[in-house]
Design an enzyme around this catalytic site. Structure first.
Site, PDB file in Angstrom:
ATOM      1  N   ASP A 186      46.601  38.395  40.431  1.00  0.00           N
ATOM      2  CA  ASP A 186      45.530  37.458  40.088  1.00  0.00           C
ATOM      3  C   ASP A 186      45.597  36.167  40.900  1.00  0.00           C
ATOM      4  O   ASP A 186      44.745  35.301  40.752  1.00  0.00           O
ATOM      5  CB  ASP A 186      45.588  37.127  38.587  1.00  0.00           C
ATOM      6  CG  ASP A 186      44.398  36.329  38.103  1.00  0.00           C
ATOM      7  OD1 ASP A 186      43.262  36.672  38.474  1.00  0.00           O
ATOM      8  OD2 ASP A 186      44.600  35.360  37.349  1.00  0.00           O
ATOM      9  N   THR A 204      38.503  33.417  36.734  1.00  0.00           N
ATOM     10  CA  THR A 204      38.349  34.867  36.673  1.00  0.00           C
ATOM     11  C   THR A 204      37.575  35.272  35.421  1.00  0.00           C
ATOM     12  O   THR A 204      37.827  34.774  34.327  1.00  0.00           O
ATOM     13  CB  THR A 204      39.728  35.550  36.654  1.00  0.00           C
ATOM     14  OG1 THR A 204      40.458  35.147  37.797  1.00  0.00           O
ATOM     15  CG2 THR A 204      39.577  37.064  36.647  1.00  0.00           C
ATOM     16  N   GLN A 254      38.175  42.319  41.205  1.00  0.00           N
ATOM     17  CA  GLN A 254      38.053  41.156  40.341  1.00  0.00           C
ATOM     18  C   GLN A 254      36.678  40.526  40.507  1.00  0.00           C
ATOM     19  O   GLN A 254      36.102  40.535  41.595  1.00  0.00           O
ATOM     20  CB  GLN A 254      39.145  40.135  40.683  1.00  0.00           C
ATOM     21  CG  GLN A 254      39.203  38.953  39.733  1.00  0.00           C
ATOM     22  CD  GLN A 254      40.396  38.057  39.995  1.00  0.00           C
ATOM     23  OE1 GLN A 254      40.284  37.072  40.708  1.00  0.00           O
ATOM     24  NE2 GLN A 254      41.545  38.407  39.424  1.00  0.00           N
TER      25      GLN A 254
END
Length: 269
Positions: A186, A204, A254
């Site tokens: 991430d 995110t 993502q």
């Protein structure tokens, strides 16, 4: 709870207290001016789910939605629901909770060892050996080293291709290494390769990882992030994680906010 009397390590991040059956709590708390790092809560959620399946069943995918900003200075509680245990697969749902509110909602699937063909279609992205690359500090990650090879997007505000590894030895537990990979997955954004004159990557929204093969995260892995599209205030990119010898360990995708005045570490949406 572990605090920052000394520098925490990745092993501190991956330490959970079992409160009750299918209920876990993070052991690490620390002061951080930014919202809780998404890779941390995702890695801990995967670890909690993995604690509820047979030891020979390893994660093959996870899909998570980040719903609220968390606080690193307070512990996170993880509640696991055992959706199904089949002959080869186990499905779990996890919610990460702080202050009675859900921070992350994740589905994870685990698979027992299965024989079959092993084919990697594409070669690993081109990158110099990490020993030949300049050091690259990975923000917000505890005891994770970084190296910056040549970039496919040299003008990007953040490298979209980088090497990383844990600087502390990790146990011979594939689940721990999968969680370490999730912790790493991430950081950064493939959207940094896009012009940011009018808007920039933000927090995110959702994150998915597919684990193709086991990899040790206390050895070098190459993260490569590829932007694809921005629309409706959201940006979407994909990525790969390959080992030092070119084996594709995992793929990820993502979606983040992509709006004016946003940045990855600002609270709220």
């Amino acid at each position: 709870m572990t605090t920052t009397a000394g520098e925490p390590t990745l092993l501190d991040v991956l330490t959970l207290e079992e409160i009750d059956r299918d209920l876990y709590r993070s052991a690490l708390v620390f002061t951080d001016p930014f919202p809780l790092y998404g890779g941390q809560v995702a890695a801990q959620a995967l670890l909690a789910a993995g604690r509820t399946v047979a030891s020979d069943r390893l994660p093959h995918s996870l899909h998570g939605y980040f719903l609220r900003s968390g606080d690193a200075a307070r512990p996170t509680v993880f509640r696991v629901d055992r959706d199904r245990d089949g002959g080869s697969f186990s499905a779990r749902r996890v919610v990460a909770v702080q202050g009675g509110e859900v921070v992350l909602s994740m589905s994870a699937s685990f698979q027992a060892p299965t024989a079959g063909p092993d084919v990697q279609v594409a070669a690993a992205p081109a990158a110099e050996d990490p020993a030949e690359c300049e050091p690259f500090a990975l923000p917000r990650l505890f005891t994770m080293d970084g190296r910056r090879p040549s970039q496919p997007h040299p003008a990007a505000s953040w490298p979209t291709r980088f090497w990383s590894r844990s600087t502390v030895a990790l146990p011979d537990d594939p689940l721990v290494h999968a969680c370490a990979l999730t912790y790493l997955s991430d950081i950064g954004t493939g959207l940094s390769a896009l012009p940011e004159d009018e808007a920039a990557p933000g927090p995110t929204l959702d994150h998915a990882v597919w684990f193709h093969r086991t990899a040790r995260l206390d050895d070098w892995v190459l993260v490569d992030l590829v932007p694809h599209t921005v629309s409706g205030g959201r940006g979407w990119y994909t990525g790969s994680v390959t080992t030092r010898d070119g084996v594709l360990a995992a793929s990820l995708t993502q979606e983040t906010l992509f709006r004016p005045g946003r940045n990855p570490f600002r609270p709220g949406r």
